[in-house]
Every structure is written in structure tokens, then in C-alpha cells.
Design a protein around this motif. Sequence first.
Motif, PDB file in Angstrom:
ATOM      1  N   PHE A 157       0.624  -1.070  -0.081  1.00 27.93           N
ATOM      2  CA  PHE A 157      -0.120  -0.074  -0.001  1.00 27.93           C
ATOM      3  C   PHE A 157       1.516   1.194   0.069  1.00 27.93           C
ATOM      4  O   PHE A 157       0.660   2.258  -1.012  1.00 27.93           O
ATOM      5  N   TRP A 158       2.192   1.861   0.794  1.00 26.27           N
ATOM      6  CA  TRP A 158       2.564   2.225   1.097  1.00 26.27           C
ATOM      7  C   TRP A 158       3.904   2.600  -0.460  1.00 26.27           C
ATOM      8  O   TRP A 158       3.220   4.051  -0.409  1.00 26.27           O
ATOM      9  N   GLU A 159       3.857   1.828  -1.239  1.00 24.08           N
ATOM     10  CA  GLU A 159       5.143   1.730  -2.049  1.00 24.08           C
ATOM     11  C   GLU A 159       3.503   2.119  -3.095  1.00 24.08           C
ATOM     12  O   GLU A 159       3.920   3.070  -3.975  1.00 24.08           O
ATOM     13  N   GLU A 160       2.925   2.012  -3.360  1.00 21.44           N
ATOM     14  CA  GLU A 160       1.925   2.636  -4.761  1.00 21.44           C
ATOM     15  C   GLU A 160       0.888   3.288  -3.888  1.00 21.44           C
ATOM     16  O   GLU A 160       0.166   3.894  -4.833  1.00 21.44           O
ATOM     17  N   TYR A 161       1.279   3.960  -3.055  1.00 20.32           N
ATOM     18  CA  TYR A 161      -0.069   5.155  -2.263  1.00 20.32           C
ATOM     19  C   TYR A 161       0.394   5.936  -3.283  1.00 20.32           C
ATOM     20  O   TYR A 161       1.380   6.758  -3.165  1.00 20.32           O
ATOM     21  N   ALA A 162      -1.600   7.106  -3.698  1.00 20.99           N
ATOM     22  CA  ALA A 162      -0.836   7.955  -4.448  1.00 20.99           C
ATOM     23  C   ALA A 162      -1.120   9.071  -3.220  1.00 20.99           C
ATOM     24  O   ALA A 162      -1.377   9.574  -3.369  1.00 20.99           O
ATOM     25  N   TRP A 163       0.395   9.598  -2.622  1.00 17.89           N
ATOM     26  CA  TRP A 163       0.093  10.187  -1.703  1.00 17.89           C
ATOM     27  C   TRP A 163       0.459  12.033  -1.915  1.00 17.89           C
ATOM     28  O   TRP A 163       0.325  12.848  -1.011  1.00 17.89           O
ATOM     29  N   LEU A 164       0.549  12.399  -3.563  1.00 24.02           N
ATOM     30  CA  LEU A 164       0.106  13.717  -3.640  1.00 24.02           C
ATOM     31  C   LEU A 164      -1.185  13.617  -4.677  1.00 24.02           C
ATOM     32  O   LEU A 164      -1.303  15.207  -4.620  1.00 24.02           O
ATOM     33  N   GLY A 183      -4.319 -11.154  17.405  1.00 20.79           N
ATOM     34  CA  GLY A 183      -3.608 -11.032  16.067  1.00 20.79           C
ATOM     35  C   GLY A 183      -4.842 -10.762  15.015  1.00 20.79           C
ATOM     36  O   GLY A 183      -3.952 -10.436  13.444  1.00 20.79           O
ATOM     37  N   ASP A 184      -5.557 -10.799  15.754  1.00 18.69           N
ATOM     38  CA  ASP A 184      -5.906  -9.982  14.391  1.00 18.69           C
ATOM     39  C   ASP A 184      -6.155  -8.908  14.044  1.00 18.69           C
ATOM     40  O   ASP A 184      -6.675  -8.122  12.750  1.00 18.69           O
ATOM     41  N   VAL A 185      -5.359  -7.894  14.800  1.00 15.43           N
ATOM     42  CA  VAL A 185      -4.970  -6.361  14.938  1.00 15.43           C
ATOM     43  C   VAL A 185      -3.532  -6.340  14.816  1.00 15.43           C
ATOM     44  O   VAL A 185      -3.567  -6.780  15.754  1.00 15.43           O
ATOM     45  N   MET A 186      -2.738  -5.489  13.847  1.00 12.48           N
ATOM     46  CA  MET A 186      -1.375  -4.747  14.149  1.00 12.48           C
ATOM     47  C   MET A 186      -1.056  -4.513  13.465  1.00 12.48           C
ATOM     48  O   MET A 186      -1.846  -2.897  12.918  1.00 12.48           O
ATOM     49  N   GLN A 187       0.079  -3.492  14.340  1.00 10.95           N
ATOM     50  CA  GLN A 187       0.654  -2.151  13.817  1.00 10.95           C
ATOM     51  C   GLN A 187       1.580  -2.911  13.140  1.00 10.95           C
ATOM     52  O   GLN A 187       2.509  -2.825  13.507  1.00 10.95           O
ATOM     53  N   VAL A 188       2.057  -1.576  12.434  1.00 13.21           N
ATOM     54  CA  VAL A 188       3.155  -2.301  11.047  1.00 13.21           C
ATOM     55  C   VAL A 188       3.930  -1.203  11.129  1.00 13.21           C
ATOM     56  O   VAL A 188       3.309   0.425  10.132  1.00 13.21           O
ATOM     57  N   TRP A 189       5.425  -0.882  11.872  1.00 20.87           N
ATOM     58  CA  TRP A 189       5.614   0.439  11.192  1.00 20.87           C
ATOM     59  C   TRP A 189       6.803   0.426   9.759  1.00 20.87           C
ATOM     60  O   TRP A 189       7.421  -1.130   9.924  1.00 20.87           O
ATOM     61  N   VAL A 190       6.899   0.869   8.746  1.00 18.73           N
ATOM     62  CA  VAL A 190       7.829   1.043   7.998  1.00 18.73           C
ATOM     63  C   VAL A 190       9.266   2.536   7.786  1.00 18.73           C
ATOM     64  O   VAL A 190       8.454   3.653   8.443  1.00 18.73           O
ATOM     65  N   SER A 191       9.823   1.637   7.520  1.00 20.21           N
ATOM     66  CA  SER A 191      11.301   2.816   7.229  1.00 20.21           C
ATOM     67  C   SER A 191      10.926   3.050   5.471  1.00 20.21           C
ATOM     68  O   SER A 191      11.627   1.634   5.442  1.00 20.21           O
ATOM     69  N   TYR A 192      11.030   3.793   4.825  1.00 18.19           N
ATOM     70  CA  TYR A 192      11.167   3.717   3.409  1.00 18.19           C
ATOM     71  C   TYR A 192      12.378   5.414   2.354  1.00 18.19           C
ATOM     72  O   TYR A 192      12.357   6.193   3.692  1.00 18.19           O
ATOM     73  N   ASP A 193      12.297   4.893   2.202  1.00 18.84           N
ATOM     74  CA  ASP A 193      13.395   5.909   0.982  1.00 18.84           C
ATOM     75  C   ASP A 193      12.348   6.303   0.074  1.00 18.84           C
ATOM     76  O   ASP A 193      10.898   6.113  -0.511  1.00 18.84           O
ATOM     77  N   ARG A 194      12.296   7.595  -0.550  1.00 16.80           N
ATOM     78  CA  ARG A 194      10.717   8.031  -1.272  1.00 16.80           C
ATOM     79  C   ARG A 194      12.256   9.286  -3.013  1.00 16.80           C
ATOM     80  O   ARG A 194      12.649  10.044  -2.313  1.00 16.80           O
ATOM     81  N   PHE A 195      12.178   8.848  -3.490  1.00 15.90           N
ATOM     82  CA  PHE A 195      12.895  10.295  -4.818  1.00 15.90           C
ATOM     83  C   PHE A 195      11.658  10.278  -5.750  1.00 15.90           C
ATOM     84  O   PHE A 195      11.235   9.570  -6.346  1.00 15.90           O
ATOM     85  N   ALA A 196      12.216  11.034  -6.547  1.00 14.45           N
ATOM     86  CA  ALA A 196      11.660  11.822  -7.121  1.00 14.45           C
ATOM     87  C   ALA A 196      12.888  11.830  -9.145  1.00 14.45           C
ATOM     88  O   ALA A 196      13.813  11.885  -8.668  1.00 14.45           O
ATOM     89  N   THR A 197      11.775  11.845  -9.986  1.00 10.84           N
ATOM     90  CA  THR A 197      12.596  11.455 -11.275  1.00 10.84           C
ATOM     91  C   THR A 197      11.284  12.779 -12.063  1.00 10.84           C
ATOM     92  O   THR A 197      10.769  13.011 -12.056  1.00 10.84           O
ATOM     93  N   GLY A 198      12.359  14.069 -12.738  1.00 10.08           N
ATOM     94  CA  GLY A 198      11.759  15.169 -12.832  1.00 10.08           C
ATOM     95  C   GLY A 198      12.180  14.887 -14.885  1.00 10.08           C
ATOM     96  O   GLY A 198      12.242  13.943 -14.938  1.00 10.08           O
ATOM     97  N   PRO A 199      11.731  16.659 -14.579  1.00  4.69           N
ATOM     98  CA  PRO A 199      11.951  16.634 -16.186  1.00  4.69           C
ATOM     99  C   PRO A 199      13.045  15.463 -17.253  1.00  4.69           C
ATOM    100  O   PRO A 199      14.290  16.268 -16.537  1.00  4.69           O
TER     101      PRO A 199
END
Length: 258
Positions: free
Chosen positions: A106-113, A182-198
Motif C-alpha cells: 500500500f505505502w509503495e503504491e500510495y498516491a500520496w499527492l 493477532g487480528d489487529v497489528m501495527q506496522v511501522w515502515v522505514s522508507y526512502d522516496r525519490f523523484a524523477t524530474g523532467p
Amino acid sequence: MDAPNGLKARRARLILAAVVIAVAALLVAGGFTAATLMRDDPKGQPQAAASPSADAPAPASTGAAGPMTPEKGKKTTLRKPTDQKDGVSTGFPGTPSGGISAVVYFWEEYAWLDDEKARQQLTAVASKDSPGYVDKRVSEIRKMREALGLPPSGGISADINFTTAVNATRATTVHAPGLPVGDVMQVWVSYDRFATGPKGGRDENPLRGDMVDFIVKWQDGAWRFTDEFDSLRSFPVAYEPTSRFAWNDGWVQVRHVD
């Protein structure tokens, strides 16, 4: 009229810088408490575990090679989705590794903007017991867009692309009243995010090592994102690949499947 390429590239950098502020706002409330690591039950149902699983870190050791760290430990292999709905991967099994995989995908696919696309994604995965979850997340996107000088609703320039890569996760049980452990869990993620411009230009100073968390619960045969247990959130030690403290706290590196 589209902005000149130089302005677009500069805006891409401003967007990346704003992510730090936006994510930090999500992490204001709560305090850290240690939680139980989870394992995959052979029957395919989430269960709490007193001992680590094959995908979870073992207790730290101090042998000749030094203390264990996430970099040295076994990586979590993500489960493959079986379906795609409204721009988000679905169909993960009802196991801890399935919950982790649901969050990472989800987080890698998320359209966060892009508030409109994000609404579609969120609606596809949000719990029916969290009626305000989608609106809350979409509101966060619109506020960030306005802070960047963008219209409150819409997408971003077609020649600016963002990539989010999750490097590690920390998954814990959430002991939700009235629900099986076990039916509910919290997941922390550590991630990088970068842009590819014009013209293929890449960001020379991407966002690295930021963290965000989600709570998911097993509901109607799928992992659903929810905010109904936010008061039970816990906070981790900061992730560092060579940190024994991060290993002891449950951080595990992610192995993406092809």
C-alpha cells in the motif's frame, strides 16, 4: 499552462521536503511500549507468539561477528498479492506476513499527492468500522498540496514521478478489546522516496530513512486499514540497518519479490 522545467524540478524538491513535515504530523500522539512480535500460524490465522518466527528477529547475540543487527538478520519476504483493486494490491493472507505485505505494498503504491487517486485506494482498503479514515487521509493530502502552492485537489505534473521504497518493517500485535489476539497489528515502515524530474533528471538528495505506521485488522477476509485503535499505538526505536537496538526492537529488513 505548465510551469517551466526548472520550476517543476524545484517544486519536486519542495514536495520531498514537505513529506518530512507531513509524516511527522502523523507521529505526534502516543508513547512507546514494547509489544509482542507475531508469527505465521500453520493454519493461516494470525496469532501472537512468545518466541520469534522465521521472519522475525531473534534475540541479539554478541559472538565473534558482533551483535545482531537488521543488516545481518534474515529478511522478511513479502507475500505476493492475488488481486489489484482501484490502484492498490489486495489478496494477502490473514497472517502476520500477509499484514506486513499489505502495508508495504500500500505505502509503495500510495498516491500520496493525488487526492482523487488516493481516495480510490483508501476506499478499497479501509475498514468499515473507521468511517472517517478515508476523509482524514485525503484531507492531509489536500493540506500538503496547498502548502506547496498546488491546487487542493488533483494530480501532479506528468513529467515528475515519485518512487517509494520500503526498506524495513517493525510489526507488533495490537491487543484490541473484544478481538482475538493477532487480528489487529501495527506496522511501522522505514522508507526512502525519490523523484524523477523532467527529462529523466533525478533528485540528488532524496528523502531517506523516514518512518510511518499503519494499523490494520483482519476483517471480512482481508487486512483493512483502520484508525479505531490509534490510542493503542506504540512507538519504536529509530531504524538503522547496523543498529543492535533496532534489531532488539523488532526491525526487520524487507525482501521484495519479483
